[in-house]
Design a protein around this motif. Structure first.
Motif, PDB file in Angstrom:
ATOM      1  N   PRO A  83       0.812  -1.227   0.000  1.00  0.00           N
ATOM      2  CA  PRO A  83       0.000   0.000   0.000  1.00  0.00           C
ATOM      3  C   PRO A  83       0.844   1.275   0.000  1.00  0.00           C
ATOM      4  O   PRO A  83       0.441   2.276  -0.601  1.00  0.00           O
ATOM      5  CB  PRO A  83      -0.827  -0.098   1.296  1.00  0.00           C
ATOM      6  CG  PRO A  83      -0.201  -1.181   2.104  1.00  0.00           C
ATOM      7  CD  PRO A  83       0.491  -2.093   1.150  1.00  0.00           C
ATOM      8  N   ILE A  84       2.003   1.228   0.652  1.00  0.00           N
ATOM      9  CA  ILE A  84       2.840   2.438   0.677  1.00  0.00           C
ATOM     10  C   ILE A  84       3.412   2.690  -0.722  1.00  0.00           C
ATOM     11  O   ILE A  84       3.413   3.815  -1.217  1.00  0.00           O
ATOM     12  CB  ILE A  84       3.956   2.341   1.735  1.00  0.00           C
ATOM     13  CG1 ILE A  84       3.333   2.164   3.129  1.00  0.00           C
ATOM     14  CG2 ILE A  84       4.852   3.569   1.706  1.00  0.00           C
ATOM     15  CD1 ILE A  84       4.310   1.917   4.253  1.00  0.00           C
ATOM     16  N   ALA A  85       3.850   1.612  -1.352  1.00  0.00           N
ATOM     17  CA  ALA A  85       4.405   1.743  -2.704  1.00  0.00           C
ATOM     18  C   ALA A  85       3.343   2.283  -3.660  1.00  0.00           C
ATOM     19  O   ALA A  85       3.632   3.083  -4.550  1.00  0.00           O
ATOM     20  CB  ALA A  85       4.941   0.403  -3.191  1.00  0.00           C
ATOM     21  N   VAL A 100       8.337  -0.190  -4.474  1.00  0.00           N
ATOM     22  CA  VAL A 100       8.442  -1.262  -3.476  1.00  0.00           C
ATOM     23  C   VAL A 100       9.871  -1.305  -2.935  1.00  0.00           C
ATOM     24  O   VAL A 100      10.095  -1.403  -1.723  1.00  0.00           O
ATOM     25  CB  VAL A 100       8.037  -2.626  -4.090  1.00  0.00           C
ATOM     26  CG1 VAL A 100       8.306  -3.764  -3.114  1.00  0.00           C
ATOM     27  CG2 VAL A 100       6.564  -2.617  -4.505  1.00  0.00           C
ATOM     28  N   THR A 101      10.837  -1.184  -3.837  1.00  0.00           N
ATOM     29  CA  THR A 101      12.242  -1.192  -3.413  1.00  0.00           C
ATOM     30  C   THR A 101      12.513  -0.083  -2.401  1.00  0.00           C
ATOM     31  O   THR A 101      13.225  -0.279  -1.422  1.00  0.00           O
ATOM     32  CB  THR A 101      13.168  -1.005  -4.645  1.00  0.00           C
ATOM     33  OG1 THR A 101      12.835  -2.010  -5.594  1.00  0.00           O
ATOM     34  CG2 THR A 101      14.630  -1.106  -4.283  1.00  0.00           C
ATOM     35  N   GLU A 102      11.928   1.092  -2.662  1.00  0.00           N
ATOM     36  CA  GLU A 102      12.151   2.208  -1.726  1.00  0.00           C
ATOM     37  C   GLU A 102      11.654   1.861  -0.320  1.00  0.00           C
ATOM     38  O   GLU A 102      12.322   2.162   0.672  1.00  0.00           O
ATOM     39  CB  GLU A 102      11.454   3.492  -2.235  1.00  0.00           C
ATOM     40  CG  GLU A 102      11.538   4.605  -1.198  1.00  0.00           C
ATOM     41  CD  GLU A 102      11.098   5.985  -1.641  1.00  0.00           C
ATOM     42  OE1 GLU A 102      10.941   6.204  -2.860  1.00  0.00           O
ATOM     43  OE2 GLU A 102      10.939   6.839  -0.761  1.00  0.00           O
ATOM     44  N   VAL A 103      10.510   1.216  -0.242  1.00  0.00           N
ATOM     45  CA  VAL A 103       9.951   0.902   1.081  1.00  0.00           C
ATOM     46  C   VAL A 103      10.788  -0.184   1.773  1.00  0.00           C
ATOM     47  O   VAL A 103      11.113  -0.065   2.965  1.00  0.00           O
ATOM     48  CB  VAL A 103       8.471   0.469   0.975  1.00  0.00           C
ATOM     49  CG1 VAL A 103       7.897   0.199   2.363  1.00  0.00           C
ATOM     50  CG2 VAL A 103       7.643   1.538   0.264  1.00  0.00           C
ATOM     51  N   VAL A 161       9.716   8.468   1.445  1.00  0.00           N
ATOM     52  CA  VAL A 161       9.754   7.499   2.545  1.00  0.00           C
ATOM     53  C   VAL A 161      11.199   7.243   2.969  1.00  0.00           C
ATOM     54  O   VAL A 161      11.565   7.363   4.139  1.00  0.00           O
ATOM     55  CB  VAL A 161       9.064   6.176   2.128  1.00  0.00           C
ATOM     56  CG1 VAL A 161       9.247   5.105   3.187  1.00  0.00           C
ATOM     57  CG2 VAL A 161       7.581   6.416   1.871  1.00  0.00           C
ATOM     58  N   ASN A 162      12.035   6.916   1.997  1.00  0.00           N
ATOM     59  CA  ASN A 162      13.400   6.544   2.334  1.00  0.00           C
ATOM     60  C   ASN A 162      14.193   7.691   2.946  1.00  0.00           C
ATOM     61  O   ASN A 162      14.939   7.501   3.912  1.00  0.00           O
ATOM     62  CB  ASN A 162      14.114   6.017   1.088  1.00  0.00           C
ATOM     63  CG  ASN A 162      15.483   5.499   1.433  1.00  0.00           C
ATOM     64  OD1 ASN A 162      16.480   6.179   1.232  1.00  0.00           O
ATOM     65  ND2 ASN A 162      15.537   4.314   2.019  1.00  0.00           N
ATOM     66  N   LEU A 163      14.040   8.887   2.378  1.00  0.00           N
ATOM     67  CA  LEU A 163      14.813   9.999   2.942  1.00  0.00           C
ATOM     68  C   LEU A 163      14.160  10.560   4.203  1.00  0.00           C
ATOM     69  O   LEU A 163      14.781  11.332   4.925  1.00  0.00           O
ATOM     70  CB  LEU A 163      15.053  11.082   1.893  1.00  0.00           C
ATOM     71  CG  LEU A 163      16.159  10.688   0.898  1.00  0.00           C
ATOM     72  CD1 LEU A 163      16.227  11.635  -0.287  1.00  0.00           C
ATOM     73  CD2 LEU A 163      17.526  10.597   1.571  1.00  0.00           C
ATOM     74  N   ALA A 187       3.461  13.201   0.591  1.00  0.00           N
ATOM     75  CA  ALA A 187       2.956  13.352   1.960  1.00  0.00           C
ATOM     76  C   ALA A 187       2.145  12.139   2.404  1.00  0.00           C
ATOM     77  O   ALA A 187       2.274  11.676   3.546  1.00  0.00           O
ATOM     78  CB  ALA A 187       2.107  14.618   2.060  1.00  0.00           C
ATOM     79  N   VAL A 188       1.337  11.601   1.514  1.00  0.00           N
ATOM     80  CA  VAL A 188       0.483  10.473   1.905  1.00  0.00           C
ATOM     81  C   VAL A 188       1.336   9.215   2.121  1.00  0.00           C
ATOM     82  O   VAL A 188       1.098   8.442   3.058  1.00  0.00           O
ATOM     83  CB  VAL A 188      -0.645  10.256   0.870  1.00  0.00           C
ATOM     84  CG1 VAL A 188      -1.460   9.015   1.183  1.00  0.00           C
ATOM     85  CG2 VAL A 188      -1.559  11.480   0.838  1.00  0.00           C
ATOM     86  N   SER A 189       2.344   9.034   1.293  1.00  0.00           N
ATOM     87  CA  SER A 189       3.273   7.914   1.512  1.00  0.00           C
ATOM     88  C   SER A 189       3.915   8.057   2.887  1.00  0.00           C
ATOM     89  O   SER A 189       4.058   7.075   3.628  1.00  0.00           O
ATOM     90  CB  SER A 189       4.381   7.915   0.450  1.00  0.00           C
ATOM     91  OG  SER A 189       3.826   8.034  -0.837  1.00  0.00           O
TER      92      SER A 189
END
Ligand code: G3H
Length: 478
Positions: A83-85, A100-103, A161-163, A187-189
């Motif tokens: 869901p985050i991706a 997905v990789t970022e999460v 997300v990652n940063l 923002a929503v992520s």
């Protein structure tokens, strides 16, 4: 359906009293996809107060317990990667797989912070006085690392997300509380990511996430007397922040114009593959993207031909379809990129592909025979457009690289390691990659920019150290 995502304060999801919201436009459809609360300055004040008191208790929480909670958050984040991706896909048009990789990378980063934190914060130093002239052995100095207080984290749109977690993880393990101001796109992520920290069971108020307009709460946050440290990644705004911020530690990463120097003896296939990956992944919207190729004239034709063959294979389209090239983040960004392209056209650059744009989607473009009088030789497009400058000596390449006001990363392709080392020493950048494209990761590596590219050094260990202060206790013997 008009739902406005709530912001996160005092362990709860809240509606802003402003009654206003901020639209998040999907870069692909160019239509509003999500809405977030437009928080007020009073709400920021409240968040700061809570963050301050929550931090006091958190600093006394045993280090292993802090680590345990971070591991929990990391696991929850990975569990909720889909869901985050999906939010990343809709908010910033990052290709689905990369989202997905970022999460997942973010989960790993949080766990690494927990592990690194228990090691480095579990140690202090012990000094004796008689090593310094004039002293007897009458003073014993014990040092440990203590938190700074409230850390304000401001990540950019390209890795929301990652940063964000690259700031949250080090801040929390070190005993700080954290206020997150996510970018509008992303923002929503970020809110979903924060929900994972909520589910992990962190104390109320330790983490907050305030959304809103920069014009309303931007300066108010960065100049807030309750903030003890700012970690910012983004563009020029960082320069303004550094001028306005008070006497607090700053960690800033503000973009780059990463040069790729290709020598005559380089493995040209390897260089071409890295130029395409480095220049075009996430459509060039990475601070560490290859942003200018400086190639020795004798191998330039071969390199350009090999790069073009790979560019021709890049797929273009919506992020949902996992295309290599997806729409850039906003219309203004696309317009800016187009401005650089048109300037290069007027001044005679060679277009290796026709320039094509539909909405925010810009087809990948390699510009050959770029000269220093073109804007694209110096400015970062943050898009899928890559300039090639032909050089006649290594010095010419180094000089171009060093004439930039940026100094994030650079890379050099050569089979001669001695030459590579000399070039690395000569390049005024925070990192130099030998025979690979620039990249921030692995995330425990130091990551820093010289000149306008930033302040301080990141990477897990450096960030933990940066978010602490040394405290000494001296035992004086009679
Ligand atoms: O955009 C800036 C990021 O720090 C770059 O990270 O090298 O992992 O893409 P990356």
């Amino acid at each position: 359906d008009g739902e406005v995502y709530k912001y996160y304060s005092d362990g709860e999801w809240k509606k802003s009293t402003s009654g206003k919201s901020v639209n998040i436009v999907n870069p692909t459809t160019r239509k509003t996809h999500y809405k977030v609360q437009a928080c007020t300055q009073e709400e920021v004040n409240k968040v700061m107060d809570i963050a301050k008191s929550a931090q006091k208790a958190w600093a006394k929480t045993p280090l292993w317990k802090r680590a345990e909670l971070l591991h929990k958050a990391a696991a929850l984040l990975k569990e909720h990667k889909s869901p985050i991706a999906e939010c990343l896909v809709k908010e910033i048009a990052k290709p689905a797989k990369d989202s997905v990789t970022e999460v997942v990378r973010s989960g790993d980063l949080i766990s690494y912070c927990a592990e690194e934190g228990v090691r480095i914060l579990g140690q202090g130093t012990f000094l004796v006085s008689d090593s310094f002239p004039g002293n007897e052995r009458t003073k014993y100095c014990l040092t440990s690392k203590i938190p700074l207080g409230v850390v304000l984290a401001i990540p950019p749109f390209n890795y929301p997300v990652n940063l964000a977690v690259s700031k949250i993880g080090p801040a929390l393990i070190a005993g700080n509380s954290l206020v997150l101001k996510p970018p509008t796109q992303g923002a929503v992520s970020c809110l979903h990511m924060v929900h994972c920290f909520h589910l992990a069971g962190f104390p109320k108020g330790l983490i907050s996430c305030v959304t809103g307009r920069g014009s309303e709460i931007g300066d108010f946050l960065t100049m807030h007397p309750g903030v003890n440290c700012i970690s910012f990644t983004g563009g020029d705004t960082g320069v303004a922040i550094s001028k306005k911020a008070g006497m607090i530690p700053l960690q800033m990463e503000l973009g780059g114009k990463d040069a790729c120097i290709v020598l005559e003896d380089a493995d040209i296939d390897l260089a071409a593959a890295n130029i395409v990956k480095g220049g075009f992944s996430y459509s060039g919207q990475r601070c560490t993207a290859v942003k200018v190729v400086l190639v020795m004239d004798s191998v330039a034709d071969t390199l350009v031909q090999k790069v073009n063959a790979k560019v021709a294979k890049l797929t273009v389209g919506p992020p949902e379809d996992n295309r290599d090239i997806t729409p850039v983040v906003s219309e203004s960004s696309a317009n800016f990129i187009e401005g650089l392209v048109m300037d290069a056209k007027e001044k005679g650059a060679t277009f290796c592909q026709p320039y094509k744009r539909e909405g925010n989607l810009i087809w990948p473009l390699l510009l050959d025979n770029v000269r220093p009088d073109m804007r694209i030789a110096w400015e970062e497009p943050f898009g899928p457009v890559l300039p090639v400058i032909r050089i006649n000596s290594v010095e010419e390449g180094i000089n171009h690289c060093n004439a930039s006001n940026f100094g994030l990363q650079g890379c050099v392709f050569t089979r001669d390691i001695n030459k590579a080392m000399l070039i690395s020493d000569a390049m005024e950048t925070g990192s130099v990659q030998i025979n690979s494209a620039p990249a921030r990761g692995p995330d425990h590596f130091p990551f820093q920019g010289l000149k306008d590219s930033g302040i301080g050094s990141q990477g897990v260990t450096n960030s933990i150290n940066m978010m602490t202060k040394v405290k000494s206790t001296v035992i004086n013997l009679p």
